[in-house]
Design an enzyme around this catalytic site. Structure first.
Site, PDB file in Angstrom:
ATOM      1  N   ASP A 585       0.859  -1.190   0.000  1.00 37.53           N
ATOM      2  CA  ASP A 585       0.000   0.000   0.000  1.00 37.53           C
ATOM      3  C   ASP A 585       0.896   1.242   0.000  1.00 37.53           C
ATOM      4  OD1 ASP A 585      -2.970   0.855   0.466  1.00 37.53           O
ATOM      5  OD2 ASP A 585      -1.768   2.155   1.768  1.00 37.53           O
ATOM      6  N   ASN A 593      -2.226  14.004  -4.041  1.00 36.66           N
ATOM      7  CA  ASN A 593      -3.370  14.388  -4.871  1.00 36.66           C
ATOM      8  C   ASN A 593      -4.041  15.653  -4.338  1.00 36.66           C
ATOM      9  OD1 ASN A 593      -3.184  12.325  -6.755  1.00 36.66           O
ATOM     10  ND2 ASN A 593      -4.394  10.904  -5.518  1.00 36.66           N
ATOM     11  N   HIS A 598      -3.764  15.759  -9.162  1.00 33.89           N
ATOM     12  CA  HIS A 598      -3.746  14.348  -9.543  1.00 33.89           C
ATOM     13  C   HIS A 598      -2.637  14.022 -10.533  1.00 33.89           C
ATOM     14  CE1 HIS A 598      -7.330  12.792  -7.494  1.00 33.89           C
ATOM     15  NE2 HIS A 598      -7.822  14.025  -7.642  1.00 33.89           N
ATOM     16  N   ASP A 602      -0.329  10.907 -10.134  1.00 36.70           N
ATOM     17  CA  ASP A 602      -0.047   9.938 -11.202  1.00 36.70           C
ATOM     18  C   ASP A 602       1.449   9.728 -11.373  1.00 36.70           C
ATOM     19  OD1 ASP A 602      -2.796  10.907 -13.416  1.00 36.70           O
ATOM     20  OD2 ASP A 602      -2.729   9.701 -11.574  1.00 36.70           O
ATOM     21  N   ASP A 627      -3.917   3.041  -4.610  1.00 33.87           N
ATOM     22  CA  ASP A 627      -2.524   2.920  -4.197  1.00 33.87           C
ATOM     23  C   ASP A 627      -2.178   1.504  -3.745  1.00 33.87           C
ATOM     24  OD1 ASP A 627      -4.044   2.851  -1.951  1.00 33.87           O
ATOM     25  OD2 ASP A 627      -3.165   4.613  -0.988  1.00 33.87           O
TER      26      ASP A 627
END
Length: 720
Positions: A585, A593, A598, A602, A627
């Site tokens: 994770d 974000n 975002h 990314d 994630d």
């Protein structure tokens, strides 16, 4: 006298098999611990515990001891200088308790479990037997699932008592324990229990011979009884030493085991002196296999195949009888039998044939049926064929049978069954008679959809072996093996060993299509059109394949997505090789974000996927969403998996990705949280593996928040 000579001969064979082992040039390489243990115990007599009724492990033959265990004990003593003595006890539970109390030094047949490893050491299995479900033939238990709400028996202290409910948690039953196998089988035969789960060693044939109303209903392929040699943990060097001997002489030991398996089978069959003398001559039996009678008669690579072949192979396994296959048309094989150049043939047991051959008991009990077209009327036995046109294969018994039972019948002789079916389908004949398994195989395989069953026959049309009159021992030997053979299992094995007529038919169609295409290529214009069509179709298929691949990949990171995981999970679940599973994770994705947009998130995901590829260059990588990532490393043992996991944890703690360096306000700590579970085989479901790895990941995340070093908490190993 003859029996003593037979046993002396068998013992001589055992020593011949041991000779390469006893005269090996290279001594065993012992560790200092093993050498020290050996030096301190050379003068001590060690006691090996083995339960009676152990099958080929240890048995009495002509009032003398036989079995592969005595021969292995001779090998162990010769290799080590130890003095190992065999001791028997009446039941497994008492034997196990004697071992635990220290009265016995070695124990044969204890399965390895995590609990037992805490106080026992083991060798590799000498032999492994699957566990089986035994039931009454007249009972209601036909499958494992039928055990639900019934009484189920186990042998006391048998490891299957705990393994069975773990493997089959949806079956609820009332368990009963028995001290040994004979008492458990007696209770089953008397109806005191409905089923019995016990190991299916070589002695199971003997047990079923004693209780003809019992049967082995199902085999538990994933639960085996392993014939290990076990010591107490304090004597682990002894187990290690014996394991080295088993490994060094595996091929010779396998020959010893096979030799004693045949001896034990011959004991179970209760051979008379004539049969025993005949087998000692190691005869070669020539068996005819008609090349036009599938799925019964068949041959593959010179060995028996098909349903008939399955019975012959079982005869070989039980007795060691050598079998040579002769193939050809049935009429030719029939003539060879009459001339004495064949010893055995699947042939009808008619009065004419009984004048020339001996016959075994029937090995397959299906009566012939009558087949007609779908629109044809049903008939009552062969009498409904009066005045009808009937196809009969040349040389088959049906012709005389019809002529004797009917006044007017028009018989059409054919070369084989396929021709008979074609004539029936083309309205050239009205009916034909044949075995239902044979008809199902040909009708289904050749696509005769307009043909169906129209009646039964009352004739004795079972499957028999005709035998050369000079070999009465072969008849009696086969008849003795027949009750020990599962006919339904032989049917399944035989059907799986013959070619699929539908595939053969498709191959023939492909060949015919290729010939037609070659003729049409004379026309250049039409050939060009075919070529363009082929190229267009190939391009479309390639695009479709690429599209399917793209659908399985995460467009952002390039690793597999959840769809890709779904496509591969069945293959991963059934894998028998060890695997390591990581649930990972990524930390701080939401903060990136929220604070930087975002596009920055990314970029962080792309960099993290690249980081995982560097950590796991040969593993499967999946982005399950957001994630969360899953990593699967195949063909990895437990120590290597632990080492790889610790390396990952250190890298997660020490690495900062370029995107993180541009975002100084992120929460410090590990790059991601990771949990790993090692899966040793297919016995544990993927759902359970992922659940355990997920728990490990959250444990890592909790330790990360407490600033606890990654190496301070454990790595999980999945268990059975």
């Amino acid at each position: 006298m003859l029996r003593c000579l037979y046993l002396l001969f068998s013992t001589l064979i055992g020593w011949i098999l041991l000779l390469p082992v006893m005269t090996q040039a290279q001594p065993l390489a012992l560790s200092p611990t093993e050498q020290a243990w050996l030096d301190s115990h050379r003068q001590q007599e060690l006691r090996l515990g083995i339960a009676p009724g152990s099958g080929m492990e240890l048995f009495s033959l002509h009032q003398l001891q036989a079995g592969y265990i005595p021969e292995l004990v001779k090998l162990f003593n010769a290799e080590t200088g130890l003095r190992i003595r065999i001791e028997q006890d009446k039941n497994w539970s008492r034997l196990y308790n004697r071992f635990l109390s220290g009265e016995l030094d070695l124990l044969l047949g204890a399965n390895v479990t995590p609990q037992r490893r805490q106080f026992m050491a083991f060798t590799r299995p000498i032999v492994s037997y699957p566990y089986r479900l035994f039931t009454r033939k007249s009972g209601q238990i036909l499958t494992l699932g039928d055990l639900h709400d019934h009484r189920l028996g186990f042998i006391s202290d048998d490891v299957v008592f705990s393994l069975f409910p773990a493997r089959y948690p949806n079956i609820q039953y009332r368990s009963h324990s028995f001290s040994d196998m004979p008492s458990a089988l007696a209770a089953l035969a008397a109806g005191h229990i409905d089923g019995l789960i016990a190991q299916a060693g070589s002695e199971s044939r003997s047990f079923l011979q004693q209780y003809p109303n019992l049967q082995a209903t199902a085999t538990l392929q994933d639960i085996t009884s392993d014939m290990t040699l076990a010591t107490r943990l304090a004597d682990e060097p002894l187990a290690s030493l014996l394991d080295k001997i088993l490994a060094a002489h595996r091929m010779s030991i396998d020959r010893i085991v096979e030799h004693n398996r045949l001896l034990y089978n011959r004991k179970v069959l209760r051979l008379n002196d004539a049969e025993r003398r005949w087998l000692e001559q190691d005869p070669l039996i020539r068996v005819g296999m008609a090349d036009d009678y599938l799925p019964f008669d068949a041959a593959r690579d010179g060995k028996p195949s098909g349903i008939t072949g399955a019975f012959l192979n079982e005869l070989h396994q039980l007795t060691g009888l050598r079998i040579q296959v002769v193939t050809g048309p049935f009429n030719q094989l029939h003539q060879m039998m009459q001339q004495g150049s064949l010893d055995m043939l699947n042939i009808a047991n008619t009065s004419e044939n009984r004048r020339h051959f001996l016959f075994t008991q029937p090995f397959f009990s299906e009566r012939d049926i009558i087949i007609g077209r779908r629109a044809s009327p049903y008939v009552q036995d062969v009498y409904g064929l009066e005045g009808k046109r009937v196809a009969v294969i040349e040389g088959f018994w049906h012709e005389n049978y019809l002529k004797r039972n009917l006044h007017q019948v028009r018989i059409t002789t054919t070369r084989n069954l396929q021709e008979s079916l074609e004539r029936l389908s083309n309205h050239e004949v009205d009916y034909l008679i044949e075995n239902p398994t044979v008809l199902e195989y040909y009708i289904s395989g050749l696509g005769f959809r307009d043909l169906e069953r129209k009646g039964n026959t009352a004739a004795d049309s079972f499957m028999y072996f005709g035998v050369n009159p000079a070999l009465p021992e072969l008849v009696s030997l086969f008849n003795k093996t027949l009750p020990l053979i599962d006919s339904e299992q032989m049917r399944t094995q035989g059907l799986n060993s013959v070619p699929d007529l539908r595939q053969q038919r498709m191959q023939l169609l492909i060949i015919l299509a290729s010939v037609l295409a070659a003729a049409l290529l004379i026309s250049l214009l039409f050939g060009c059109r075919l070529l363009r069509r082929f190229l267009s179709q190939r391009t479309a298929n390639q695009l479709l394949h690429e599209r399917q691949q793209l659908m399985q990949l995460d467009p952002l990171t390039g690793v597999y997505n959840r769809l890709g995981f779904n496509q591969l999970q069945t293959e991963l679940a059934l894998s028998t090789t060890p695997q390591a599973w990581w649930v990972i994770d990524l930390n701080n994705l939401k903060l990136v974000n929220d604070h930087f947009g975002h596009l920055s998130g990314d970029a962080l995901l792309i960099q993290f996927a690249h980081f995982l590829r560097q950590q796991f260059p040969s593993a499967l990588l999946f982005r399950m969403g957001g994630d969360e990532f899953i990593v699967v490393q195949q063909n990895i043992d437990y120590p290597a998996a632990v080492s790889r996991h610790q390396t990952l944890l250190r890298a997660l703690l020490e690495t900062r990705l370029p995107q993180q360096q541009q975002s100084p306000h992120l929460t410090p700590g590990a790059l991601a949280a990771a949990g790993m579970v090692w899966r040793h085989d297919a016995s544990l479901s993927l759902q359970e593996i992922i659940r355990q790895a997920d728990q490990q990941m959250y444990e890592h995340k909790r330790h990360s928040k407490l600033n606890t070093p990654a190496v301070d908490y454990p790595v999980a190993e999945s268990t059975r």
